[in-house]
Design an enzyme around this catalytic site. Sequence first.
Site, PDB file in Angstrom:
ATOM      1  N   HIS A 258       0.812  -1.233   0.000  1.00  0.00           N
ATOM      2  CA  HIS A 258       0.000   0.000   0.000  1.00  0.00           C
ATOM      3  C   HIS A 258       0.831   1.262   0.000  1.00  0.00           C
ATOM      4  CE1 HIS A 258      -1.802  -3.234   2.451  1.00  0.00           C
ATOM      5  NE2 HIS A 258      -2.673  -3.137   1.484  1.00  0.00           N
ATOM      6  N   GLU A 310      -3.039   3.131   2.497  1.00  0.00           N
ATOM      7  CA  GLU A 310      -2.520   3.738   1.261  1.00  0.00           C
ATOM      8  C   GLU A 310      -2.624   5.263   1.341  1.00  0.00           C
ATOM      9  OE1 GLU A 310      -4.177   2.324  -2.529  1.00  0.00           O
ATOM     10  OE2 GLU A 310      -3.842   4.331  -3.319  1.00  0.00           O
ATOM     11  N   SER A 450      -6.785  -8.811  -3.219  1.00  0.00           N
ATOM     12  CA  SER A 450      -5.846  -9.388  -2.254  1.00  0.00           C
ATOM     13  C   SER A 450      -6.259 -10.790  -1.799  1.00  0.00           C
ATOM     14  CB  SER A 450      -5.720  -8.461  -1.041  1.00  0.00           C
ATOM     15  OG  SER A 450      -6.998  -8.051  -0.607  1.00  0.00           O
TER      16      SER A 450
END
Length: 490
Positions: A258, A310, A450
């Site tokens: 991230h 992020e 993910s």
Amino acid sequence: MSGVVCAPMHLEAAALRAPGVRVLHTGMGPRRAAESARRFTGTTPVLVAGIAGGVTDSVRPGDLVVATEIDGPDGPVPLRSAPLLAGALRRLGLTVHTGPVASAESLVDGTEREGYAARGALAVDMESAQFATVPGPLAVVRAIVDTPEHPLWRPGTVRRGLTGLRSLRAAAPALREWCEAAGRGEILRASPRSFCAGVDRAIEIVERALERYGAPVYVRRQIVHNIHVVRRLEDMGAVFVQEVDEVPAGATTVLAAHGVAPSVRQAAAAKDLRVIDATCPLVTKVHNEVRRYSSRGDTVLLIGHSDHEEVEGTVGEAPEQVVVVEDASAARHVRVRDPEKVAYAMQTTLAVDEAEEIASVLRERFPAMSAPRRDDICYATTNRQRAVRAVADSADLVLVVGSANSSNSKRLVEVARRQGPPAHLVDDVSEVDMRWLAGARRVGITAGASAPPHLVEELTRCLAGLGRTTVRDSQVADEDIRFTLPREVG
Ligand code: SF4
């Protein structure tokens, strides 16, 4: 069509009778079970439930065993919906094991148990095998009464029998859920789904770092937002930490996909860590934009969720100049120093339509605002949202595989819901509530960027075990993007 619970003995049938549960007394022993099984010629779901003997000490009187396979005429027959049923029983607070259930011609005791245990069975009954060839969905649940440690015909057998019957009674609500969830239908799988190039790369970086430098390899924050990925890498020797100050000086440290603020790199350098950067190149691109805009004095409006890692990392590029804009209302009220010197950027994993709505409010308010040269929302997010939208259009229910802290997985749930059907986020099959499946003939499945692909395969198998045996993949885009690895592991 709702399923039927088949109970060999009257006592078992009485324990299982509950509102909404259709119970059929099928008779004890293989001959009577075979006669009953022959009556199921259509696709009626059948759930065989009763008491049984445990063949290993890993099961205790009163525990439930959900069969993952039973004996069939030509060898073991898998019962693929077992994880769903086990999950529902565990949510009722019951002790549940999953594994093979064998069938014998007569009651099994003494050393005979060892033979079944050697075959890998957890329990043995006298009826399940006779149902192995029913044409519809099939499940088997057995409550343990006797075990090697607590054999039959000893003081306490009656008490243990009652314990087993009590477990069956307590299990009835989950058995009803299975009966209502089972039935014919199809699975619509969104494609692309699951791992993206950035996640693939980040996982490979940790694996290669472990290979090259040996364990432990420290990883700041979850390498990608998925608990299954994290656990697997932990088993291989990765150690996940929140901050680099938890890492011993000089150790090998991977920065998660991230991205991080420059202050994190500085802290790592101060500790002389061997840093390997797994930041996705598409996140790095957003960092570069923010640096470029802020260095020329712009206020950067960052469309995203302020609590996401992020965004935390991107803001860190220029904390004084970046303002996070979370929604359209914030976009309407945000203040900037100089409306002529404004730029915007986006978190890579937003819902495309929502982010565009926010950006259009900003464009209206700040006509001179600079925009990213290419979309910040990444190709993987965009493709997965298009794919789930296509599937949700014709699904009665959508299941999104992903962890609760995965931004792009949560967005997939929202996008699916906006198309109409209910949608739920699950980490894996154990979190699927079978009540969602009642009446859902067409079940859409996807997975966040993910979430490992094998979890989708497992979910597909379980739903097929409930009768959704037709599987269709709905492909909206091809993905062949690969990112190069950093030189430390390349
Ligand atoms: S979702 Fe997009 S930005 Fe995030 S790791 Fe994957 S490719 Fe990179």
